[in-house]
Design a protein around this motif. Structure first.
Motif, short mmCIF file in Angstrom:
data_model
loop_
_atom_site.label_atom_id
_atom_site.label_comp_id
_atom_site.label_asym_id
_atom_site.label_seq_id
_atom_site.Cartn_x
_atom_site.Cartn_y
_atom_site.Cartn_z
N ARG A 1 -3.78 -4.53 0.86
CA ARG A 1 -3.41 -5.66 1.71
C ARG A 1 -2.62 -5.24 2.94
O ARG A 1 -2.78 -5.81 4.03
CB ARG A 1 -2.56 -6.67 0.91
CG ARG A 1 -3.29 -7.44 -0.15
CD ARG A 1 -2.43 -8.59 -0.65
NE ARG A 1 -1.09 -8.14 -1.05
CZ ARG A 1 -0.78 -7.73 -2.29
NH1 ARG A 1 -1.72 -7.72 -3.23
NH2 ARG A 1 0.46 -7.35 -2.58
N GLU A 2 -1.76 -4.24 2.79
CA GLU A 2 -0.83 -3.89 3.86
C GLU A 2 -1.14 -2.54 4.50
O GLU A 2 -0.24 -1.92 5.10
CB GLU A 2 0.59 -3.90 3.29
CG GLU A 2 0.99 -5.22 2.65
CD GLU A 2 2.40 -5.21 2.10
OE1 GLU A 2 3.18 -4.30 2.47
OE2 GLU A 2 2.74 -6.11 1.30
N THR B 1 -0.03 -1.85 8.16
CA THR B 1 1.36 -2.03 8.55
C THR B 1 2.11 -0.71 8.50
O THR B 1 1.73 0.22 7.80
CB THR B 1 2.05 -3.04 7.63
OG1 THR B 1 2.03 -2.54 6.28
CG2 THR B 1 1.32 -4.38 7.66
N LEU C 1 4.79 1.56 5.13
CA LEU C 1 4.16 1.25 3.84
C LEU C 1 4.59 2.22 2.75
O LEU C 1 4.81 1.81 1.61
CB LEU C 1 2.64 1.26 4.00
CG LEU C 1 1.82 0.98 2.74
CD1 LEU C 1 2.15 -0.40 2.18
CD2 LEU C 1 0.32 1.08 3.03
#
Length: 321
Positions: free
Chosen positions: A202-203, A206, A209
Protein backbone atom coordinates in the motif's frame (compact mmCIF):
# COMPACT_ATOMS: atom_id res chain seq x y z
CA UNK A 1 13.75 19.04 -20.85
CA UNK A 2 12.31 17.16 -17.89
CA UNK A 3 8.90 18.47 -16.84
CA UNK A 4 8.36 16.25 -13.78
CA UNK A 5 10.38 15.10 -10.78
CA UNK A 6 11.33 11.65 -9.54
CA UNK A 7 8.40 9.88 -7.80
CA UNK A 8 5.85 12.46 -9.01
CA UNK A 9 2.33 11.09 -9.39
CA UNK A 10 1.20 11.40 -13.00
CA UNK A 11 -1.93 10.60 -15.02
CA UNK A 12 -2.42 9.17 -18.54
CA UNK A 13 -1.55 11.64 -21.27
CA UNK A 14 0.48 13.93 -19.02
CA UNK A 15 3.63 15.28 -20.70
CA UNK A 16 6.72 14.16 -18.81
CA UNK A 17 9.66 15.38 -20.87
CA UNK A 18 10.77 16.68 -24.23
CA UNK A 19 13.69 16.30 -26.65
CA UNK A 20 16.73 14.61 -25.07
CA UNK A 21 14.83 12.04 -22.93
CA UNK A 22 13.75 8.55 -24.02
CA UNK A 23 10.43 6.74 -23.39
CA UNK A 24 10.49 3.70 -21.11
CA UNK A 25 7.88 1.40 -19.63
CA UNK A 26 4.51 2.99 -19.01
CA UNK A 27 5.15 5.85 -21.45
CA UNK A 28 4.72 6.68 -25.13
CA UNK A 29 6.23 9.26 -27.47
CA UNK A 30 4.19 11.80 -29.39
CA UNK A 31 6.19 14.11 -31.65
CA UNK A 32 9.09 15.17 -29.38
CA UNK A 33 7.16 14.74 -26.17
CA UNK A 34 7.09 11.77 -23.80
CA UNK A 35 3.72 11.13 -22.16
CA UNK A 36 2.46 8.82 -19.43
CA UNK A 37 0.33 5.78 -20.23
CA UNK A 38 -0.79 5.07 -16.66
CA UNK A 39 -1.66 6.58 -13.33
CA UNK A 40 1.60 6.01 -11.54
CA UNK A 41 4.94 7.28 -10.28
CA UNK A 42 7.78 8.69 -12.35
CA UNK A 43 11.13 6.91 -12.39
CA UNK A 44 14.06 8.42 -14.34
CA UNK A 45 17.13 6.31 -15.13
CA UNK A 46 19.86 7.62 -17.43
CA UNK A 47 17.63 9.87 -19.53
CA UNK A 48 15.02 7.08 -19.75
CA UNK A 49 11.63 7.82 -18.21
CA UNK A 50 9.42 5.07 -16.78
CA UNK A 51 6.02 5.28 -15.13
CA UNK A 52 5.38 2.64 -12.47
CA UNK A 53 1.62 1.98 -12.33
CA UNK A 54 0.02 2.09 -8.90
CA UNK A 55 -2.13 -0.90 -9.80
CA UNK A 56 -1.43 -3.49 -12.47
CA UNK A 57 -1.66 -7.15 -13.36
CA UNK A 58 1.29 -9.37 -14.08
CA UNK A 59 2.28 -9.62 -17.77
CA UNK A 60 4.42 -12.75 -18.20
CA UNK A 61 7.76 -12.67 -19.92
CA UNK A 62 10.25 -15.40 -20.66
CA UNK A 63 12.62 -16.24 -17.82
CA UNK A 64 10.43 -14.93 -14.99
CA UNK A 65 10.17 -17.05 -11.85
CA UNK A 66 6.58 -17.10 -10.61
CA UNK A 67 4.39 -18.75 -7.99
CA UNK A 68 1.28 -20.44 -9.38
CA UNK A 69 -1.65 -22.44 -8.04
CA UNK A 70 -3.00 -25.39 -10.00
CA UNK A 71 -6.61 -24.76 -11.02
CA UNK A 72 -7.12 -27.31 -13.80
CA UNK A 73 -5.83 -30.71 -14.88
CA UNK A 74 -6.09 -31.55 -18.56
CA UNK A 75 -5.11 -34.53 -20.68
CA UNK A 76 -1.39 -33.75 -20.84
CA UNK A 77 -0.88 -30.58 -18.81
CA UNK A 78 -1.78 -28.59 -15.70
CA UNK A 79 -3.42 -25.15 -15.79
CA UNK A 80 -2.23 -22.63 -13.20
CA UNK A 81 -3.35 -19.26 -11.88
CA UNK A 82 -0.27 -17.01 -12.01
CA UNK A 83 -1.95 -13.74 -10.93
CA UNK A 84 -2.26 -12.67 -14.56
CA UNK A 85 -4.97 -12.23 -17.19
CA UNK A 86 -3.31 -15.21 -18.90
CA UNK A 87 -3.37 -18.80 -17.64
CA UNK A 88 -0.09 -20.62 -17.18
CA UNK A 89 0.30 -24.10 -18.66
CA UNK A 90 2.67 -26.74 -17.29
CA UNK A 91 3.08 -29.58 -19.84
CA UNK A 92 3.50 -33.10 -18.47
CA UNK A 93 6.66 -33.43 -20.56
CA UNK A 94 8.29 -30.75 -18.39
CA UNK A 95 7.82 -33.04 -15.37
CA UNK A 96 7.90 -36.63 -16.68
CA UNK A 97 9.90 -36.30 -19.87
CA UNK A 98 8.75 -39.07 -22.23
CA UNK A 99 7.28 -41.21 -19.44
CA UNK A 100 3.50 -41.56 -19.14
CA UNK A 101 2.05 -41.19 -15.65
CA UNK A 102 -1.14 -40.05 -13.99
CA UNK A 103 -0.99 -36.28 -13.59
CA UNK A 104 -3.01 -36.34 -10.35
CA UNK A 105 -0.41 -38.61 -8.74
CA UNK A 106 2.16 -35.80 -8.89
CA UNK A 107 0.33 -32.46 -8.68
CA UNK A 108 -3.34 -31.98 -7.83
CA UNK A 109 -5.72 -29.02 -7.94
CA UNK A 110 -4.83 -26.53 -5.21
CA UNK A 111 -1.10 -27.36 -5.16
CA UNK A 112 1.20 -24.33 -5.18
CA UNK A 113 4.36 -24.42 -7.30
CA UNK A 114 7.41 -22.27 -7.95
CA UNK A 115 7.97 -22.27 -11.71
CA UNK A 116 9.86 -20.57 -14.50
CA UNK A 117 8.21 -19.00 -17.56
CA UNK A 118 9.65 -21.00 -20.45
CA UNK A 119 7.92 -19.23 -23.31
CA UNK A 120 5.18 -16.72 -24.12
CA UNK A 121 3.79 -16.84 -27.65
CA UNK A 122 2.09 -14.12 -29.68
CA UNK A 123 -1.34 -14.88 -28.19
CA UNK A 124 0.05 -14.81 -24.64
CA UNK A 125 -0.02 -18.57 -24.17
CA UNK A 126 2.27 -18.99 -21.17
CA UNK A 127 4.35 -22.17 -21.05
CA UNK A 128 5.82 -22.98 -17.63
CA UNK A 129 8.58 -25.33 -16.53
CA UNK A 130 10.08 -26.87 -13.39
CA UNK A 131 13.64 -27.39 -14.62
CA UNK A 132 15.94 -25.14 -12.66
CA UNK A 133 17.43 -24.33 -9.31
CA UNK A 134 14.93 -24.50 -6.44
CA UNK A 135 11.80 -24.95 -8.53
CA UNK A 136 9.06 -27.29 -7.30
CA UNK A 137 6.10 -27.71 -4.99
CA UNK A 138 5.38 -25.87 -1.73
CA UNK A 139 3.86 -27.57 1.29
CA UNK A 140 1.50 -25.72 3.64
CA UNK A 141 2.00 -22.00 4.18
CA UNK A 142 -0.18 -19.11 3.00
CA UNK A 143 -0.23 -16.96 -0.14
CA UNK A 144 -0.29 -13.15 -0.22
CA UNK A 145 -0.98 -11.19 -3.41
CA UNK A 146 0.60 -7.79 -4.07
CA UNK A 147 0.97 -5.50 -7.08
CA UNK A 148 3.66 -7.07 -9.32
CA UNK A 149 5.37 -3.72 -9.97
CA UNK A 150 5.93 -3.34 -6.23
CA UNK A 151 7.86 -6.59 -5.85
CA UNK A 152 11.26 -4.80 -5.98
CA UNK A 153 10.13 -2.48 -3.17
CA UNK A 154 9.13 -5.48 -1.06
CA UNK A 155 12.52 -7.09 -1.63
CA UNK A 156 14.48 -3.88 -1.10
CA UNK A 157 18.05 -3.11 -1.98
CA UNK A 158 20.09 -6.31 -1.79
CA UNK A 159 17.12 -8.00 -0.12
CA UNK A 160 17.22 -5.75 2.94
CA UNK A 161 13.46 -5.27 3.33
CA UNK A 162 12.37 -8.88 2.89
CA UNK A 163 15.25 -10.12 5.05
CA UNK A 164 14.11 -7.84 7.86
CA UNK A 165 10.59 -9.31 7.67
CA UNK A 166 12.00 -12.86 7.66
CA UNK A 167 14.30 -12.18 10.60
CA UNK A 168 11.61 -10.56 12.76
CA UNK A 169 8.90 -13.16 12.07
CA UNK A 170 11.11 -16.27 11.74
CA UNK A 171 9.15 -17.21 8.60
CA UNK A 172 10.30 -18.66 5.30
CA UNK A 173 9.23 -16.27 2.54
CA UNK A 174 9.40 -16.69 -1.23
CA UNK A 175 8.54 -13.81 -3.55
CA UNK A 176 7.46 -14.50 -7.15
CA UNK A 177 7.93 -11.93 -9.86
CA UNK A 178 4.19 -12.15 -10.51
CA UNK A 179 3.36 -10.54 -7.16
CA UNK A 180 2.52 -13.77 -5.30
CA UNK A 181 4.28 -14.27 -1.96
CA UNK A 182 4.49 -17.60 -0.10
CA UNK A 183 4.89 -17.50 3.69
CA UNK A 184 5.51 -20.44 6.05
CA UNK A 185 6.03 -20.23 9.79
CA UNK A 186 4.09 -20.23 13.03
CA UNK A 187 0.44 -19.32 12.48
CA UNK A 188 0.66 -16.02 14.39
CA UNK A 189 3.90 -15.01 12.69
CA UNK A 190 2.46 -15.83 9.26
CA UNK A 191 -0.32 -13.30 9.86
CA UNK A 192 2.14 -10.69 11.07
CA UNK A 193 4.28 -11.16 7.96
CA UNK A 194 1.16 -10.94 5.79
CA UNK A 195 0.08 -7.68 7.45
CA UNK A 196 3.52 -6.13 6.99
CA UNK A 197 3.78 -7.20 3.35
CA UNK A 198 0.37 -5.71 2.55
CA UNK A 199 1.44 -2.49 4.25
CA UNK A 200 4.54 -2.34 2.03
CA UNK A 201 2.30 -2.88 -1.00
CA UNK A 202 0.00 0.00 0.00
CA UNK A 203 2.73 2.46 0.93
CA UNK A 204 5.48 1.52 -1.53
CA UNK A 205 5.47 5.00 -3.07
CA UNK A 206 5.98 6.84 0.22
CA UNK A 207 9.23 7.90 1.91
CA UNK A 208 10.32 6.64 5.33
CA UNK A 209 8.78 3.24 4.69
CA UNK A 210 11.70 1.22 6.05
CA UNK A 211 11.48 2.86 9.48
CA UNK A 212 7.71 2.40 9.63
CA UNK A 213 8.02 -1.27 8.70
CA UNK A 214 10.65 -1.80 11.40
CA UNK A 215 8.46 -0.11 14.01
CA UNK A 216 5.41 -2.14 13.00
CA UNK A 217 7.37 -5.40 13.18
CA UNK A 218 8.74 -4.51 16.61
CA UNK A 219 5.26 -3.64 17.88
CA UNK A 220 3.56 -6.75 16.48
CA UNK A 221 6.28 -9.15 17.60
CA UNK A 222 6.59 -7.53 21.04
CA UNK A 223 10.20 -6.44 20.60
CA UNK A 224 11.33 -3.25 22.30
CA UNK A 225 12.94 -0.86 19.82
CA UNK A 226 16.60 -0.04 20.42
CA UNK A 227 17.18 3.45 21.84
CA UNK A 228 20.59 4.62 20.76
CA UNK A 229 20.49 8.22 22.09
CA UNK A 230 19.00 9.12 25.49
CA UNK A 231 16.91 12.27 25.69
CA UNK A 232 18.26 13.04 29.16
CA UNK A 233 21.66 13.83 27.71
CA UNK A 234 20.20 16.89 26.06
CA UNK A 235 21.22 15.80 22.58
CA UNK A 236 18.96 15.49 19.62
CA UNK A 237 18.32 12.06 18.24
CA UNK A 238 19.88 11.88 14.76
CA UNK A 239 17.52 11.20 11.92
CA UNK A 240 17.88 7.82 10.29
CA UNK A 241 18.00 8.31 6.54
CA UNK A 242 15.65 6.30 4.41
CA UNK A 243 17.80 3.40 3.32
CA UNK A 244 15.78 2.36 0.33
CA UNK A 245 14.61 4.34 -2.63
CA UNK A 246 11.56 3.47 -4.65
CA UNK A 247 13.27 1.09 -7.08
CA UNK A 248 10.26 -0.48 -8.75
CA UNK A 249 11.55 0.36 -12.17
CA UNK A 250 15.15 -0.72 -11.68
CA UNK A 251 16.54 -3.59 -13.65
CA UNK A 252 18.77 -4.74 -10.81
CA UNK A 253 15.94 -5.98 -8.61
CA UNK A 254 13.45 -7.18 -11.21
CA UNK A 255 14.80 -10.71 -11.28
CA UNK A 256 15.31 -11.12 -7.58
CA UNK A 257 13.42 -14.01 -6.03
CA UNK A 258 13.72 -15.18 -2.44
CA UNK A 259 14.38 -18.91 -2.48
CA UNK A 260 12.90 -21.29 0.11
CA UNK A 261 15.10 -22.53 2.92
CA UNK A 262 12.88 -24.98 4.80
CA UNK A 263 11.82 -28.58 4.36
CA UNK A 264 8.36 -27.36 3.38
CA UNK A 265 9.46 -27.17 -0.24
CA UNK A 266 9.63 -30.10 -2.62
CA UNK A 267 11.60 -29.87 -5.82
CA UNK A 268 9.42 -30.89 -8.71
CA UNK A 269 11.75 -32.64 -11.16
CA UNK A 270 14.53 -35.21 -11.03
CA UNK A 271 16.83 -32.87 -12.89
CA UNK A 272 16.66 -30.29 -10.13
CA UNK A 273 17.01 -32.66 -7.15
CA UNK A 274 20.78 -32.34 -7.03
CA UNK A 275 20.68 -28.56 -7.05
CA UNK A 276 21.01 -26.75 -3.76
CA UNK A 277 18.83 -23.80 -2.90
CA UNK A 278 20.69 -20.59 -2.09
CA UNK A 279 20.19 -19.54 1.57
CA UNK A 280 19.28 -15.92 0.83
CA UNK A 281 17.67 -13.83 -1.93
CA UNK A 282 19.01 -15.10 -5.17
CA UNK A 283 18.95 -14.09 -8.73
CA UNK A 284 17.67 -16.91 -10.88
CA UNK A 285 20.48 -18.46 -12.87
CA UNK A 286 20.16 -18.83 -16.60
CA UNK A 287 19.68 -22.34 -17.97
CA UNK A 288 23.31 -22.34 -19.04
CA UNK A 289 24.46 -22.23 -15.45
CA UNK A 290 22.97 -25.66 -14.74
CA UNK A 291 25.19 -27.34 -17.27
CA UNK A 292 28.21 -25.69 -15.70
CA UNK A 293 27.24 -27.04 -12.29
CA UNK A 294 26.52 -30.54 -13.48
CA UNK A 295 30.06 -30.95 -14.70
CA UNK A 296 31.72 -30.42 -11.35
CA UNK A 297 34.14 -33.37 -11.62
CA UNK A 298 37.77 -32.39 -11.69
CA UNK A 299 39.62 -35.00 -13.73
CA UNK A 300 42.69 -32.77 -13.97
CA UNK A 301 43.10 -32.80 -10.23
CA UNK A 302 42.91 -36.61 -10.15
CA UNK A 303 45.51 -36.91 -12.87
CA UNK A 304 47.74 -34.58 -10.92
CA UNK A 305 47.44 -36.84 -7.87
CA UNK A 306 48.46 -39.81 -9.98
CA UNK A 307 51.58 -38.04 -11.20
CA UNK A 308 52.48 -37.11 -7.64
CA UNK A 309 52.14 -40.77 -6.62
CA UNK A 310 54.48 -41.87 -9.45
CA UNK A 311 57.03 -39.31 -8.32
CA UNK A 312 57.03 -40.74 -4.80
CA UNK A 313 57.62 -44.28 -6.11
CA UNK A 314 60.55 -43.05 -8.19
CA UNK A 315 62.07 -41.32 -5.17
CA UNK A 316 61.83 -44.52 -3.13
CA UNK A 317 63.50 -46.55 -5.91
CA UNK A 318 66.32 -44.05 -6.15
CA UNK A 319 66.90 -44.16 -2.39
CA UNK A 320 67.11 -47.98 -2.45
CA UNK A 321 69.69 -47.84 -5.22
Amino acid sequence: MLLVNEKDLVVPGQVLAENEYYPGRGTFKEDNRICSSFVGLVSVRNKKINVIPLQSKYIPKRGDVVIGEITDIRFSMWGLDINSPYTGLLPASEVFGKDKRELESVFDIGDVLLLRVVDVDEVKKVKLGLKGRGLGKFRDGILVYITPTKVPRLIGKRGSMINMVKEKTKCDIVVGQNGVVWIKGEAGMERIAEKVILMIDREAHTSGLTDRVRELLDRLTGVEPDIQVEESEGTEKPEIPESEDFEEGSDESEDVVVSPESEDFEEGSDESEDLEVEPENVKVDSPGSESMEEGTDTPDAEEGDGEAGDAEVKDENNSER
